[in-house]
Design a protein around this motif. Structure first.
Motif, PDB file in Angstrom:
ATOM      1  N   HIS A  21      19.170 -46.373 -55.987  1.00  0.00           N
ATOM      2  CA  HIS A  21      20.276 -45.566 -55.468  1.00  0.00           C
ATOM      3  C   HIS A  21      20.703 -46.043 -54.092  1.00  0.00           C
ATOM      4  O   HIS A  21      19.935 -45.977 -53.158  1.00  0.00           O
ATOM      5  N   ASP A  22      21.941 -46.533 -53.991  1.00  0.00           N
ATOM      6  CA  ASP A  22      22.453 -46.858 -52.668  1.00  0.00           C
ATOM      7  C   ASP A  22      23.649 -45.959 -52.377  1.00  0.00           C
ATOM      8  O   ASP A  22      23.992 -45.077 -53.171  1.00  0.00           O
ATOM      9  N   THR A  23      24.239 -46.160 -51.223  1.00  0.00           N
ATOM     10  CA  THR A  23      25.307 -45.247 -50.809  1.00  0.00           C
ATOM     11  C   THR A  23      26.381 -45.147 -51.893  1.00  0.00           C
ATOM     12  O   THR A  23      26.830 -44.058 -52.249  1.00  0.00           O
ATOM     13  N   MET A  76      27.501 -41.815 -54.012  1.00  0.00           N
ATOM     14  CA  MET A  76      28.876 -41.302 -53.998  1.00  0.00           C
ATOM     15  C   MET A  76      29.434 -41.223 -55.430  1.00  0.00           C
ATOM     16  O   MET A  76      30.138 -40.285 -55.784  1.00  0.00           O
ATOM     17  N   ASP A 129      32.204 -48.135 -50.623  1.00  0.00           N
ATOM     18  CA  ASP A 129      31.125 -47.140 -50.670  1.00  0.00           C
ATOM     19  C   ASP A 129      31.555 -45.856 -51.376  1.00  0.00           C
ATOM     20  O   ASP A 129      30.750 -44.947 -51.565  1.00  0.00           O
ATOM     21  N   LEU A 143      32.078 -43.593 -41.884  1.00  0.00           N
ATOM     22  CA  LEU A 143      31.036 -42.921 -42.659  1.00  0.00           C
ATOM     23  C   LEU A 143      29.823 -42.577 -41.796  1.00  0.00           C
ATOM     24  O   LEU A 143      29.292 -43.423 -41.085  1.00  0.00           O
ATOM     25  N   GLY A 144      29.419 -41.326 -41.867  1.00  0.00           N
ATOM     26  CA  GLY A 144      28.200 -40.941 -41.173  1.00  0.00           C
ATOM     27  C   GLY A 144      28.395 -40.513 -39.729  1.00  0.00           C
ATOM     28  O   GLY A 144      27.462 -40.092 -39.073  1.00  0.00           O
ATOM     29  N   GLY A 184      18.840 -36.103 -57.996  1.00  0.00           N
ATOM     30  CA  GLY A 184      18.209 -36.149 -56.674  1.00  0.00           C
ATOM     31  C   GLY A 184      19.180 -36.436 -55.548  1.00  0.00           C
ATOM     32  O   GLY A 184      18.790 -36.877 -54.484  1.00  0.00           O
ATOM     33  N   VAL A 185      20.471 -36.164 -55.791  1.00  0.00           N
ATOM     34  CA  VAL A 185      21.457 -36.465 -54.757  1.00  0.00           C
ATOM     35  C   VAL A 185      21.389 -35.437 -53.628  1.00  0.00           C
ATOM     36  O   VAL A 185      21.449 -35.776 -52.456  1.00  0.00           O
ATOM     37  N   TYR A 229      26.309 -34.878 -46.618  1.00  0.00           N
ATOM     38  CA  TYR A 229      25.174 -35.417 -45.862  1.00  0.00           C
ATOM     39  C   TYR A 229      25.388 -35.398 -44.354  1.00  0.00           C
ATOM     40  O   TYR A 229      24.566 -34.941 -43.581  1.00  0.00           O
ATOM     41  N   THR A 230      26.521 -35.947 -43.961  1.00  0.00           N
ATOM     42  CA  THR A 230      26.698 -36.246 -42.549  1.00  0.00           C
ATOM     43  C   THR A 230      26.764 -35.004 -41.675  1.00  0.00           C
ATOM     44  O   THR A 230      26.292 -35.003 -40.554  1.00  0.00           O
TER      45      THR A 230
END
Ligand code: SF4
Ligand code: SF4
Lengths: 325, 443
Positions: free
Chosen positions: A17-19, A23, A75, A116-117, A209-210, A260-261
């Motif tokens: 799992h990556d960004t 998404m 992303d 992002l973030g 699991g996100v 998330y952010t």
């Protein structure tokens, strides 16, 4: 093999799992609600979602190109933001409105702060607040669900107040049934009405699991508890189910308050965040002058998130150990 | 039933299927063997042979200096060709004894069985372990005899045999449980005797249930030794975490297992102790899992210590694909090496030749503050914040966030969707804090 091998530090493997895949999972989780939105509000809902996505991705790309940076649209975070912005709009808004919203969302809230973030508030909700302040009439006229896919694109939508609006105004209009509220057959924004579709998305996100259950459950639980205690004419008689099933609680709790952010990284921070959202939502709904409180409460908690992350330092494993004689 | 476990951790694909069904094969030793004087934590050993000496299997070639150190023995018979600095798996040059293997495998005369276990005293057992040069074989290589002499006044309630083998790919402990079960159990008894410990727990992850059942069968008549099955999760085999999962005890930060009344030994370590007691043979070989996408015939080999890694890879059929990285140990905590002309030492649990695909994709994005590293950290730290303070060398904040509690398990870097590799930075920060503390002390 005489050549020197490439050495890297442990760990040598990473999760699949990556960004981007995370998404993508969010996009997939939003699909049931999108289908429901299109089902209830017609293909105009789909059009608004598409415009919103396209403009969000375009603004991010243009920003990167203008600043000579590598593009970041791969992303998929702009796609997620685009969908979420559209989900917070009524299906009747003029087609340029999502473009204006996307501009504010991507350029002002996200990219200007570093991309992002780095944004300090939820992009979609920030944009929604901006649109609401700028064009309130567009943002608060809701149509009755059409329950057919291709209503004529004529402007004679039948407007209908949202249940929260009905309660607030005491206008005596009939409330939709719980079943309708659950399925999504009521007035509201494109993505918020179908609770069952949002729930399916929630389960998918949990299974993949996100996100963790903590914020959504704390948020919805607090709304339900406060609605039950204070939402009625006397204590402990409130219609908590109605408060849960109307407005943006589901959409907010599952997809906005789990961004998330702009939400805490620690477990206790998440619980506090969720409770805070629920509390503020109910204060706005019951005391404030505005029928829906979900999005503002999340925005307020977004702003408090850096503090929660700063002051909550979890106890490391072994620090709380009891002494063994 | 809910399996015992700890909070946090990650679930990498265990990739054990490649080698788990291959029985351990004895690998013949190649003509040239390399024995570095550092194969353990502690003082380097002192070489006791010189060029031209003839040595036999099990003969001492480097002896321990001080208590925290270890003996090393020849694993072949033959002539000492030279004593020179040679590349070591740790990346530096280390004095090493190079031995020309004559292929006779003559056993050294002093290698003979000790008294039966029942007649041995605790001191004698510790001496045997110390003489045999036994170290922790899970990777850390701490001399085992040191742990067998806990500080005065410490009572050991539990001996734990760490058969979790939570690192993906590794199957050496699994094979040992299936094939050397009797030795492992004998080792348990020896350790219990040395420590006067009343109970022994053999801890196995639930992805190796068949091995657990096999040991349970062997243990039918043993009252004080039992098998505990715990959840499969990385890093279940971390000392602090296996103790918690098995006994519910938490080792306070900065303390040792003995402080909570527990002794932990690795699977192969227990079996080696058994061999040393039963036959007198010191630690001269170990099980090595040779695997990874680039290896032709992935297998479990019993390899004599000192065998060059190049020969081990050849014994496994060589490469079928370009190895992108070669790792000694597991993929989570093992060491990437720059050359295969290094010897297998006592802590080499596996040789992984990983292809690009094995290593996974690395598209780096901004950190989204997703908090996954926080959820994954088995020490309940905040890796993303630690990484930030490490970058800024902010000593005060690093301490506040307990940087020294990091066990460098890599769970945070494994799970990070943005591929930020927080551990990389945290290592730097941890070093920084430890060094600063040392400097202050020195002043
Ligand atoms: S470092 Fe990685 S895992 Fe941790 S919060 Fe940032 S993106 Fe998530
Ligand atoms: S911070 Fe340290 S202990 Fe925590 S997950 Fe990362 S490497 Fe493991």
């Amino acid at each position: 093999m005489e050549n020197v091998l490439k050495v890297g530090a442990a760990p040598h493997i990473v999760t699949k799992h990556d960004t981007r895949s995370v998404m993508l999972d969010v996009v997939i989780a939003l699909m049931p609600a999108l289908l429901a939105g299109v089902y209830f509000f017609g293909y105009r809902a789909a059009l608004i979602v598409l415009i919103s996505i396209a403009s969000a991705v375009a603004f991010e790309h243009i920003w990167n190109v203008a600043l000579k940076k590598p593009t970041t649209i791969g992303d998929l975070s702009a796609v997620v933001s685009g969908i979420l912005l559209a989900f917070n709009l009524p299906s009747t808004v003029p087609l340029w409105l999502p473009v204006a919203g996307s501009f504010f969302m991507i350029v002002i809230i996200k990219m200007a702060y570093g991309g992002l973030g780095h944004n300090f508030m939820n992009p979609a909700l920030g944009a929604r607040a901006f649109l609401l302040a700028s064009w309130p009439s567009y943002m608060t006229s809701f149509t009755k669900p059409q329950a057919k896919l291709f209503p004529v694109l004529s402007p004679d939508f039948v407007t209908q107040a949202t249940p929260l609006g009905i309660l607030k105004e005491q206008s005596g209009e009939a409330l939709p049934t719980y079943l309708d509220m659950f399925l999504g057959n009521l007035a509201g924004c494109i993505g918020e009405t179908s609770k069952i579709a949002l729930l399916i998305g929630f389960i998918y996100l949990l299974a993949r699991g996100v996100i963790s259950w903590k914020i959504p459950v704390a948020f919805a639980g607090t709304v339900a508890a406060l609605a039950w205690v204070f939402g009625g004419d006397t204590l402990f008689t409130g219609d908590w189910l109605m408060h849960l099933l109307t407005g943006g609680v589901f959409l907010g709790a599952i997809f906005m308050a789990t961004d998330y952010t702009t939400t805490p990284i620690t477990e206790s921070g998440m619980i506090i965040f969720g409770i805070g959202c629920g509390l503020l939502t109910m204060i706005i709904r019951l005391v404030g002058g505005y029928p829906e409180g979900g999005s503002y409460s999340i925005l307020i908690m977004n702003v408090l998130t850096p503090l929660l992350d700063k002051y909550i330092i979890p106890k490391p494993f072994g620090k709380a150990a009891k002494k063994i004689a | 039933m809910l399996l015992k476990t700890f909070k946090g951790g990650v679930h990498p694909n265990d990739c054990k299927r490649f080698t788990k069904d291959f029985a351990i094969e004895e690998m013949p030793a190649p003509p040239t063997m390399i024995f570095p004087i550092i194969q353990h934590i502690g003082a380097p050993s002192e070489i006791v042979v010189k060029k031209g000496d003839y040595v036999k299997v099990g003969q001492l070639i480097a002896k321990q200096t001080g208590f925290v150190s270890a003996n090393h023995h020849s694993s072949v018979s033959g002539t000492v060709k030279s004593i020179e600095a040679h590349f070591h798996p740790n990346g530096s040059m280390v004095d090493s004894i190079i031995i020309e293997n004559d292929g006779k495998y003559d056993v050294f005369e002093d290698v003979k069985p000790a008294k039966p276990l029942e007649q041995l005293t605790d001191k004698e057992i510790v001496q045997i372990v110390s003489d045999a040069g036994i170290v922790g074989m899970g990777g850390a290589s701490f001399p085992t005899h040191v742990k067998l002499v806990p500080p005065e006044g410490t009572r050991i309630d539990y001996v734990i045999i760490n058969c979790a083998e939570c690192e993906p790919y590794l199957t050496s402990d699994y094979r040992a449980m299936l094939e050397d079960g009797d030795d492992i159990i004998f080792g348990c008894k020896a350790i219990m005797k040395a420590l006067s410990a009343p109970k022994c727990l053999i801890v196995v992850e639930d992805n190796k249930k068949d091995a657990a059942r096999h040991l349970e069968n062997l243990l039918k008549d043993e009252e004080n030794i039992s098998v505990v099955v715990v959840k499969t999760k990385y890093p279940q085999g971390s000392e602090k975490h296996i103790i918690f999962s098995a006994t519910g005890r938490k080792v306070p930060s900065g303390k040792l297992p003995a402080d909570v009344g527990v002794f932990v030994a690795n699977t192969d370590t227990a079996a080696s102790i058994a061999r040393a007691v039963k036959t007198g043979m010191p630690l001269i070989s170990r099980i090595v899992t040779v695997t990874g996408g680039a290896i032709k015939n992935k297998k479990n080999l019993r390899v004599r210590i000192g065998t060059p890694i190049r020969n081990v890879i050849e014994a496994a059929g060589g490469f079928v694909a370009e190895p992108e990285r070669i790792i000694l140990g597991g993929p989570m905590m093992g060491k990437g090496v720059f050359s295969i002309d290094l010897p297998v030492i006592k802590g080499t649990s596996a040789i992984l030749a990983m292809t690009k695909e094995d290593l996974g994709i690395n598209v780096v994005t901004n950190c989204t503050r997703c908090g996954k590293c926080v959820q994954a950290c088995p020490m309940r730290l905040v890796p993303v914040t630690l990484a930030m303070h490490s970058k800024n060398e902010n000593e005060e904040m690093l301490k506040k966030y307990h940087v020294t509690d990091c066990i460098e398990c890599g769970a945070c870097s494994y799970i990070c969707p943005a591929r930020k590799d927080p551990l990389q930075m945290i290592r730097v920060g941890k070093r920084y804090v430890i060094d600063r503390a040392r400097m202050k002390k020195a002043q």
